[in-house]
Design a protein around this motif. Structure first.
Motif, PDB file in Angstrom:
ATOM      1  N   SER A 266       0.917  -1.089  -0.165  1.00 17.26           N
ATOM      2  CA  SER A 266       0.092  -0.139   0.017  1.00 17.26           C
ATOM      3  C   SER A 266       0.842   1.186  -0.062  1.00 17.26           C
ATOM      4  O   SER A 266       1.923   1.143   0.757  1.00 17.26           O
ATOM      5  N   GLU A 267       0.582   2.174  -0.745  1.00 18.77           N
ATOM      6  CA  GLU A 267       1.188   3.487  -0.649  1.00 18.77           C
ATOM      7  C   GLU A 267       0.713   4.428   0.326  1.00 18.77           C
ATOM      8  O   GLU A 267       0.963   5.748   0.172  1.00 18.77           O
ATOM      9  N   GLY A 268       0.046   3.963   0.995  1.00 19.30           N
ATOM     10  CA  GLY A 268      -0.951   4.707   2.151  1.00 19.30           C
ATOM     11  C   GLY A 268      -1.975   5.588   2.028  1.00 19.30           C
ATOM     12  O   GLY A 268      -2.773   6.240   2.716  1.00 19.30           O
ATOM     13  N   ARG A 269      -2.800   5.261   0.878  1.00 20.16           N
ATOM     14  CA  ARG A 269      -4.000   5.641   0.610  1.00 20.16           C
ATOM     15  C   ARG A 269      -4.844   4.988   1.452  1.00 20.16           C
ATOM     16  O   ARG A 269      -4.775   3.837   1.876  1.00 20.16           O
ATOM     17  N   GLY A 270      -5.832   5.841   2.065  1.00 13.67           N
ATOM     18  CA  GLY A 270      -6.860   5.208   2.904  1.00 13.67           C
ATOM     19  C   GLY A 270      -6.077   5.492   4.344  1.00 13.67           C
ATOM     20  O   GLY A 270      -6.790   5.056   5.566  1.00 13.67           O
ATOM     21  N   THR A 271      -4.957   6.218   4.769  1.00 14.45           N
ATOM     22  CA  THR A 271      -4.487   6.471   5.996  1.00 14.45           C
ATOM     23  C   THR A 271      -4.249   8.193   6.300  1.00 14.45           C
ATOM     24  O   THR A 271      -4.577   8.792   4.910  1.00 14.45           O
ATOM     25  N   THR A 272      -3.901   8.646   6.918  1.00 14.03           N
ATOM     26  CA  THR A 272      -3.843  10.137   7.205  1.00 14.03           C
ATOM     27  C   THR A 272      -2.580  10.571   6.692  1.00 14.03           C
ATOM     28  O   THR A 272      -2.322  11.913   6.628  1.00 14.03           O
ATOM     29  N   ARG A 273      -1.448   9.778   6.239  1.00 12.29           N
ATOM     30  CA  ARG A 273      -0.136   9.924   5.942  1.00 12.29           C
ATOM     31  C   ARG A 273      -0.047   9.272   4.341  1.00 12.29           C
ATOM     32  O   ARG A 273       1.050   8.532   4.396  1.00 12.29           O
ATOM     33  N   GLY A 282       2.169  -8.644   3.936  1.00 11.66           N
ATOM     34  CA  GLY A 282       3.302  -9.661   3.915  1.00 11.66           C
ATOM     35  C   GLY A 282       4.707  -9.269   4.273  1.00 11.66           C
ATOM     36  O   GLY A 282       5.531  -9.917   4.113  1.00 11.66           O
ATOM     37  N   PHE A 283       4.721  -7.934   5.041  1.00  8.85           N
ATOM     38  CA  PHE A 283       6.095  -7.303   5.370  1.00  8.85           C
ATOM     39  C   PHE A 283       6.086  -7.399   6.704  1.00  8.85           C
ATOM     40  O   PHE A 283       5.024  -7.260   7.642  1.00  8.85           O
ATOM     41  N   ASP A 284       7.327  -6.993   7.175  1.00  4.83           N
ATOM     42  CA  ASP A 284       7.596  -7.004   8.856  1.00  4.83           C
ATOM     43  C   ASP A 284       8.636  -5.938   9.026  1.00  4.83           C
ATOM     44  O   ASP A 284       9.004  -5.109   7.964  1.00  4.83           O
ATOM     45  N   TYR A 285       9.149  -5.975  10.138  1.00  2.00           N
ATOM     46  CA  TYR A 285      10.148  -4.913  10.463  1.00  2.00           C
ATOM     47  C   TYR A 285      11.537  -5.248   9.837  1.00  2.00           C
ATOM     48  O   TYR A 285      12.430  -4.245   9.572  1.00  2.00           O
ATOM     49  N   ARG A 286      12.054  -6.274   9.345  1.00  2.00           N
ATOM     50  CA  ARG A 286      12.994  -6.425   8.714  1.00  2.00           C
ATOM     51  C   ARG A 286      13.304  -5.374   7.312  1.00  2.00           C
ATOM     52  O   ARG A 286      14.475  -5.229   7.053  1.00  2.00           O
ATOM     53  N   THR A 307      -3.689   0.278   9.125  1.00  2.00           N
ATOM     54  CA  THR A 307      -4.849  -0.384   8.481  1.00  2.00           C
ATOM     55  C   THR A 307      -5.441   0.622   7.474  1.00  2.00           C
ATOM     56  O   THR A 307      -6.170   1.766   7.913  1.00  2.00           O
ATOM     57  N   PRO A 308      -5.362   0.652   6.193  1.00  2.00           N
ATOM     58  CA  PRO A 308      -5.899   1.397   5.261  1.00  2.00           C
ATOM     59  C   PRO A 308      -7.471   1.316   5.404  1.00  2.00           C
ATOM     60  O   PRO A 308      -7.969  -0.107   5.520  1.00  2.00           O
ATOM     61  N   THR A 309      -8.146   2.509   5.316  1.00  2.00           N
ATOM     62  CA  THR A 309      -9.532   2.535   5.228  1.00  2.00           C
ATOM     63  C   THR A 309     -10.140   2.259   3.990  1.00  2.00           C
ATOM     64  O   THR A 309     -11.507   1.851   3.659  1.00  2.00           O
ATOM     65  N   PHE A 310      -9.658   2.375   2.818  1.00  2.00           N
ATOM     66  CA  PHE A 310     -10.048   2.197   1.471  1.00  2.00           C
ATOM     67  C   PHE A 310      -8.670   1.895   0.678  1.00  2.00           C
ATOM     68  O   PHE A 310      -7.440   1.898   1.049  1.00  2.00           O
ATOM     69  N   LEU A 317      -4.069  -5.294   8.294  1.00  2.00           N
ATOM     70  CA  LEU A 317      -3.020  -4.564   8.988  1.00  2.00           C
ATOM     71  C   LEU A 317      -2.109  -4.689   7.949  1.00  2.00           C
ATOM     72  O   LEU A 317      -1.444  -5.804   7.486  1.00  2.00           O
ATOM     73  N   CYS A 318      -1.129  -3.569   7.739  1.00  2.00           N
ATOM     74  CA  CYS A 318       0.170  -3.628   7.043  1.00  2.00           C
ATOM     75  C   CYS A 318       1.237  -3.107   7.727  1.00  2.00           C
ATOM     76  O   CYS A 318       1.097  -2.487   8.746  1.00  2.00           O
ATOM     77  N   ALA A 319       2.518  -4.004   7.356  1.00  2.00           N
ATOM     78  CA  ALA A 319       3.708  -3.494   8.216  1.00  2.00           C
ATOM     79  C   ALA A 319       4.687  -2.657   7.130  1.00  2.00           C
ATOM     80  O   ALA A 319       4.678  -3.165   5.857  1.00  2.00           O
ATOM     81  N   GLY A 320       5.349  -2.014   7.527  1.00  2.00           N
ATOM     82  CA  GLY A 320       6.256  -1.440   6.565  1.00  2.00           C
ATOM     83  C   GLY A 320       7.105   0.102   7.129  1.00  2.00           C
ATOM     84  O   GLY A 320       7.414  -0.418   8.505  1.00  2.00           O
ATOM     85  N   ILE A 321       6.909   0.897   6.522  1.00  2.00           N
ATOM     86  CA  ILE A 321       7.939   2.003   6.946  1.00  2.00           C
ATOM     87  C   ILE A 321       7.254   3.561   6.730  1.00  2.00           C
ATOM     88  O   ILE A 321       6.312   3.543   5.864  1.00  2.00           O
ATOM     89  N   GLU A 322       7.392   4.305   7.721  1.00  2.00           N
ATOM     90  CA  GLU A 322       7.011   5.703   7.662  1.00  2.00           C
ATOM     91  C   GLU A 322       8.266   6.441   7.248  1.00  2.00           C
ATOM     92  O   GLU A 322       9.332   6.251   7.853  1.00  2.00           O
ATOM     93  N   VAL A 323       8.199   7.353   6.017  1.00  2.00           N
ATOM     94  CA  VAL A 323       9.310   8.334   5.868  1.00  2.00           C
ATOM     95  C   VAL A 323       9.390   9.480   6.408  1.00  2.00           C
ATOM     96  O   VAL A 323       8.106  10.139   6.364  1.00  2.00           O
TER      97      VAL A 323
END
Length: 410
Positions: A266-273, A282-286, A307-310, A317-323
């Motif tokens: 996800s590119e973060g659509r459906g979140t506030t950022r 399918g991702f985690d902290y690594r 967790t994107p709303t749309f 639930l998505c795991a990943g990175i905040e830039v």
């Protein structure tokens, strides 16, 4: 300068805007209004704009013109609509504006021929463009600009651009669009982060693609230069689109916008950022740990869960990175995103997004299949970025005659 003391456009002699760090910042709209609308008064005006066309008191160009008895023949709304009520890939439709009573034409996805029809129906003689761009080739407002300019040239209409700062700064980055990969997210031969204001782009379009046939006038910004970013500016930030909430979104977007081409993230659509949060089920902290270990300039990375709303992975639930940008003057959004892609490709969950089952969307975003095939072949981020260095340098030279504001190193 022309007789009104405004900046001339087109492919002619460069008339740079004098800028200094102490110069108060003013947009083209503010300069035109302060001049009593002299450049357009007495004409029947067509306005190409959206909610970003406001002054520092959040008064819209159309509302101010209407109040000041400037004749508006029609307003033309791009993607998301004139008043901004539509989501990505949608428009408001043709209607009557409730506040002013002016006809608003649905210009989303309009061809140059459709623009001609709308301009003719509205009976306009001068087109005024005022939309906040964010500096990326795959942001559609720059094609609204191009197509409406082409139509104006065919009809012999004057075209006035009210310029605004580029919130992503004035530097160009990334690969060039190439033949066979053009689409609605990349139609013209410019690099991925063009580093120009809409006024400079209009001059570039006129000189490079439209044969200088547009009677173009750019009312330039005062007080902006190419090392200023959206977060530096004492100007209102109105969302240019529903998923561009802050000036920092505009800074990351030319890079992390590429994650629209990744099916597994996800590119973060459906979140506030949006575009600052990137992740997938399918991702985690690594993945974040590997990217953070690269110590890329001007940016830090936070392990993130959302967790994107749309859109992609809605309600999952998505795991990943905040830039997190820490120094925009050292940050290269596209190099950063390439490094993120290279590391993400090492995960089993990774997969590119197909476009209609025949080609990859990442190729349309980046302008060729090169980035995708190099990453699939396990090239390093440095190798991927170096592959476009020559075409980027050539583009940077090509755009120089059309620039209106000073740039880093100039």
């Amino acid at each position: 300068m022309n007789r009104r003391g405004l900046l001339a456009g087109g492919a002619g002699v460069l008339l740079p805007v004098p800028v200094s760090l102490g110069t108060p910042l003013r947009t083209g709209l503010e300069k035109l209004a302060d001049d009593g609308w002299a450049a357009v008064r007495g004409e029947r005006i067509g306005v190409v704009s959206n909610p970003t066309g406001v002054d520092r008191d959040y008064r819209h160009l159309v509302d101010r013109m209407h109040a000041d008895k400037v004749t508006i023949g029609g307003v033309f709304g791009p993607e998301h609509g004139f008043r901004g009520s539509a989501q990505a890939g949608a428009a408001e439709g043709t209607s009557t504006d409730a506040r002013t009573g002016v006809t608003v034409y649905d210009a989303y996805l309009a061809t140059a021929a459709k623009w001609e029809q709308m301009f003719t129906a509205a009976g306009v003689r001068v087109i005024v463009f005022d939309i906040q761009d964010v500096g990326a080739r795959f942001y559609t407002y720059i094609y609204t600009l191009y197509d409406s300019m082409a139509a104006a040239a065919r009809l012999g209409l004057r075209y006035v651009v009210l310029d605004r700062p580029n919130p992503a700064g004035g530097s160009a980055y990334g690969p060039m669009m190439t033949g066979g990969f053009t689409s609605g997210v990349g139609r013209l031969e410019i690099v991925q982060q063009h580093g120009m204001t809409v006024g400079e782009l209009a001059r570039f379009y006129n000189g490079e693609f439209l044969g200088g046939k547009v009677e173009l006038e750019v009312i330039g910004c005062q007080g902006w230069h190419g090392r200023m970013f959206g977060r530096d500016l004492d100007l209102p930030w109105v969302l240019p689109s529903p998923n561009m909430p802050t000036p920092d979104t505009a800074l990351v977007y030319p890079g992390t916008g590429m994650f629209e081409g990744v099916a597994a993230l996800s590119e973060g659509r459906g979140t506030t950022r949006p575009f600052e949060l990137i992740g997938g089920p399918g991702f985690d902290y690594r993945w974040c740990d590997r990217v953070a270990a690269l110590d890329l300039p001007g940016v830090r990375f936070r392990e993130a869960y959302f967790t994107p709303t749309f859109n992609k992975f809605a309600d999952q639930l998505c795991a990943g990175i905040e830039v997190k940008i820490v120094d925009p003057r050292r940050y290269d959004p596209i190099r950063t995103a390439v490094a993120m892609l290279v590391e993400a490709r090492k995960e089993k969950a990774f997969g590119w997004r197909a476009d209609n089952g025949t080609r990859y969307f990442i190729d349309l975003l980046t302008g060729s299949s090169r980035l995708r095939t190099m990453i699939d072949a396990r090239a390093s981020a440095r190798e991927v970025v170096e592959a476009w260095s020559g075409e980027l340098a050539a583009f940077d030279r090509r755009r120089r005659p059309y620039l209106l504001y000073s740039r880093p190193g100039s």
